[in-house]
Scaffold this motif. Structure first.
Motif, PDB file in Angstrom:
ATOM      1  N   LEU A 126      -1.804  -0.596  -8.963  1.00 47.34           N
ATOM      2  CA  LEU A 126      -2.857   0.126  -8.996  1.00 47.34           C
ATOM      3  C   LEU A 126      -3.652   1.118  -8.347  1.00 47.34           C
ATOM      4  O   LEU A 126      -2.999   1.368  -7.382  1.00 47.34           O
ATOM      5  N   ALA A 127      -4.004   2.237  -9.017  1.00 45.19           N
ATOM      6  CA  ALA A 127      -4.478   3.209  -8.380  1.00 45.19           C
ATOM      7  C   ALA A 127      -5.767   3.709  -8.721  1.00 45.19           C
ATOM      8  O   ALA A 127      -6.523   3.235  -9.878  1.00 45.19           O
ATOM      9  N   ARG A 128      -6.579   4.190  -7.639  1.00 50.07           N
ATOM     10  CA  ARG A 128      -8.286   4.318  -8.037  1.00 50.07           C
ATOM     11  C   ARG A 128      -7.800   5.633  -8.567  1.00 50.07           C
ATOM     12  O   ARG A 128      -9.024   6.587  -9.386  1.00 50.07           O
ATOM     13  N   ASP A 129      -6.773   6.487  -9.069  1.00 49.38           N
ATOM     14  CA  ASP A 129      -7.058   8.559 -10.263  1.00 49.38           C
ATOM     15  C   ASP A 129      -6.052   8.261 -10.611  1.00 49.38           C
ATOM     16  O   ASP A 129      -4.342   7.929 -10.175  1.00 49.38           O
ATOM     17  N   LEU A 130      -5.615   8.263 -12.210  1.00 54.62           N
ATOM     18  CA  LEU A 130      -4.240   8.574 -12.895  1.00 54.62           C
ATOM     19  C   LEU A 130      -4.248   9.623 -12.517  1.00 54.62           C
ATOM     20  O   LEU A 130      -2.954   9.582 -12.370  1.00 54.62           O
ATOM     21  N   THR A 131      -4.488  10.433 -11.871  1.00 48.68           N
ATOM     22  CA  THR A 131      -4.131  11.873 -11.458  1.00 48.68           C
ATOM     23  C   THR A 131      -3.578  11.719 -10.051  1.00 48.68           C
ATOM     24  O   THR A 131      -1.757  12.313 -10.451  1.00 48.68           O
ATOM     25  N   ARG A 132      -3.585  11.413  -9.559  1.00 50.68           N
ATOM     26  CA  ARG A 132      -2.662  10.688  -8.370  1.00 50.68           C
ATOM     27  C   ARG A 132      -1.389  10.777  -8.827  1.00 50.68           C
ATOM     28  O   ARG A 132       0.114  10.638  -7.940  1.00 50.68           O
ATOM     29  N   VAL A 133      -1.262   9.272 -10.145  1.00 44.01           N
ATOM     30  CA  VAL A 133      -0.168   9.367 -10.294  1.00 44.01           C
ATOM     31  C   VAL A 133       1.446   9.940 -10.773  1.00 44.01           C
ATOM     32  O   VAL A 133       1.775  10.221 -10.231  1.00 44.01           O
ATOM     33  N   LEU A 134       0.330  11.059 -11.548  1.00 46.29           N
ATOM     34  CA  LEU A 134       0.972  11.812 -12.538  1.00 46.29           C
ATOM     35  C   LEU A 134       1.572  13.360 -11.567  1.00 46.29           C
ATOM     36  O   LEU A 134       2.432  13.935 -11.967  1.00 46.29           O
ATOM     37  N   ASP A 143       0.696  -0.962  -0.087  1.00 47.97           N
ATOM     38  CA  ASP A 143      -0.010  -0.105  -0.210  1.00 47.97           C
ATOM     39  C   ASP A 143       1.212   1.159  -0.160  1.00 47.97           C
ATOM     40  O   ASP A 143       1.446   1.098   0.678  1.00 47.97           O
ATOM     41  N   LEU A 144       0.677   2.092  -1.431  1.00 45.65           N
ATOM     42  CA  LEU A 144       1.501   3.236  -1.136  1.00 45.65           C
ATOM     43  C   LEU A 144       0.692   4.509  -0.589  1.00 45.65           C
ATOM     44  O   LEU A 144       1.943   5.790  -1.077  1.00 45.65           O
ATOM     45  N   GLY A 145      -0.327   4.357  -0.140  1.00 45.15           N
ATOM     46  CA  GLY A 145      -1.194   5.217  -0.087  1.00 45.15           C
ATOM     47  C   GLY A 145      -1.426   6.174  -0.556  1.00 45.15           C
ATOM     48  O   GLY A 145      -1.526   6.203  -2.130  1.00 45.15           O
ATOM     49  N   ASP A 146      -3.135   6.707   0.118  1.00 48.34           N
ATOM     50  CA  ASP A 146      -3.867   7.389  -0.616  1.00 48.34           C
ATOM     51  C   ASP A 146      -4.149   6.887  -2.034  1.00 48.34           C
ATOM     52  O   ASP A 146      -4.381   7.318  -3.106  1.00 48.34           O
ATOM     53  N   GLY A 147      -4.398   5.686  -2.455  1.00 44.14           N
ATOM     54  CA  GLY A 147      -5.303   5.009  -3.217  1.00 44.14           C
ATOM     55  C   GLY A 147      -4.794   4.214  -4.394  1.00 44.14           C
ATOM     56  O   GLY A 147      -4.993   4.055  -5.514  1.00 44.14           O
ATOM     57  N   VAL A 148      -3.083   4.368  -4.008  1.00 41.81           N
ATOM     58  CA  VAL A 148      -2.154   3.967  -4.659  1.00 41.81           C
ATOM     59  C   VAL A 148      -1.442   1.727  -4.446  1.00 41.81           C
ATOM     60  O   VAL A 148      -1.382   2.753  -3.146  1.00 41.81           O
TER      61      VAL A 148
END
Length: 294
Positions: free
Chosen positions: A110-118, A92-97
């Motif tokens: 795996l991320a809930r939101d692409l923006t989080r990774v970008l 678990d990398l935190g905040d939905g990742v």
């Protein structure tokens, strides 16, 4: 209460969803299922909601039932779909990742939101391995076009590349494994009825079983073939074959110790079918070569 479309999807979703508790002060109108309306007591121990279209509607106990995605189930099934080894844990990398593990030496996020990774490129640096790419799985945002990542990062759109299948999740468009190279049949006819090295022949009028020759016999037959059906002297044939025998037929004679054996008998018979001999002139020809090379 779930809308009919969501109820119909339950048979497909299976264990992907589980019951959850939601705010019971508002429910989806049980009658039209179009509006969320506030719930209050009806004064008789029951509950009512006031829908802007339907007016007062009685609310049953199961009208507040809700389901939620079982994220643990999703992550485990995603690992299986990607062929990630079970010994690799989920981080678990935190905040939905989450880092699901490594698929063929490539880390998978795996991320809930692409923006989080970008917005946090350091996430990719945390999982990057030397010489390997990274796979990032997210739902597709409304505005994104093309791939948002550069070289070395593959973006897999969750709803486009994965599907529910057989009680689990399957990756859509998985590259098929390369077919195993076909093992060449050494007896397959290449030069007319002969194999590529003249070690085998399949007689057209035979039973279809290839006949195998010795190395010396194959050299003689190859030499005869090279003359393209032209009648040639024994000396020229044996010279081209690189053999010291006086004439081609010497290599196809059945020795006393081999009489009655199938292989020498078949070799001798094949020579008689394939080679035309002019005994008085001392000439030998292979008509099959003239036909095949015409």
């Amino acid at each position: 209460m779930l809308p009919p479309r969501e109820v119909a999807a339950l048979s497909v979703l299976g264990k992907a969803v589980k019951p959850t508790t939601v705010d019971q002060s508002f429910v989806l109108c049980p009658h039209c299922q179009q509006h969320r309306a506030q719930v209050w007591g009806d004064g008789r121990g029951g509950r009512m909601c006031r829908c802007p279209d339907c007016g007062p509607v009685a609310v049953e106990a199961n009208d507040g039932a809700a389901l939620i995605l079982d994220e643990d189930w999703l992550r485990q099934k995603m690992r299986l779909a990607l062929g990630i080894e079970s010994r690799d844990g989920i981080d678990d990398l935190g905040d939905g990742v989450w880092r699901l593990g490594d698929a063929r030496c490539s880390p998978v996020l795996l991320a809930r939101d692409l923006t989080r990774v970008l917005q946090e490129p350091a996430l990719l640096d945390r999982v990057r391995v030397a010489g390997g790419g990274i796979r990032v799985i997210t739902p597709r945002p409304r505005e994104t076009r093309g791939s948002p990542f550069g070289t070395g990062v593959e973006w897999l759109v969750l709803e486009e590349r994965f599907t529910f299948y057989g009680g689990g999740i399957a990756l859509i468009g998985t590259p098929s494994p390369p077919p195993e190279p076909a093992v060449a049949d050494p007896a397959a006819p290449v030069n007319g009825p002969f194999s590529a090295d003249f070690r085998w022949v399949t007689l057209p009028d035979g039973d279809g079983t290839p006949i195998q020759f010795t190395d010396g016999q194959a050299k003689v037959l190859g030499a005869l073939w090279s003359f393209k059906g032209e009648a040639t002297t024994a000396d020229r044939i044996m010279q081209r074959a690189g053999l010291g025998s006086a004439k081609p037929s010497d290599l196809f004679k059945i020795k006393a110790k081999d009489k009655g054996k199938l292989e020498p008998t078949a070799q001798h018979a094949a020579y008689g079918v394939l080679v035309v001999t002019q005994q008085r002139a001392g000439l030998y020809a292979m008509p099959w070569a003239a036909v095949a090379l015409a």
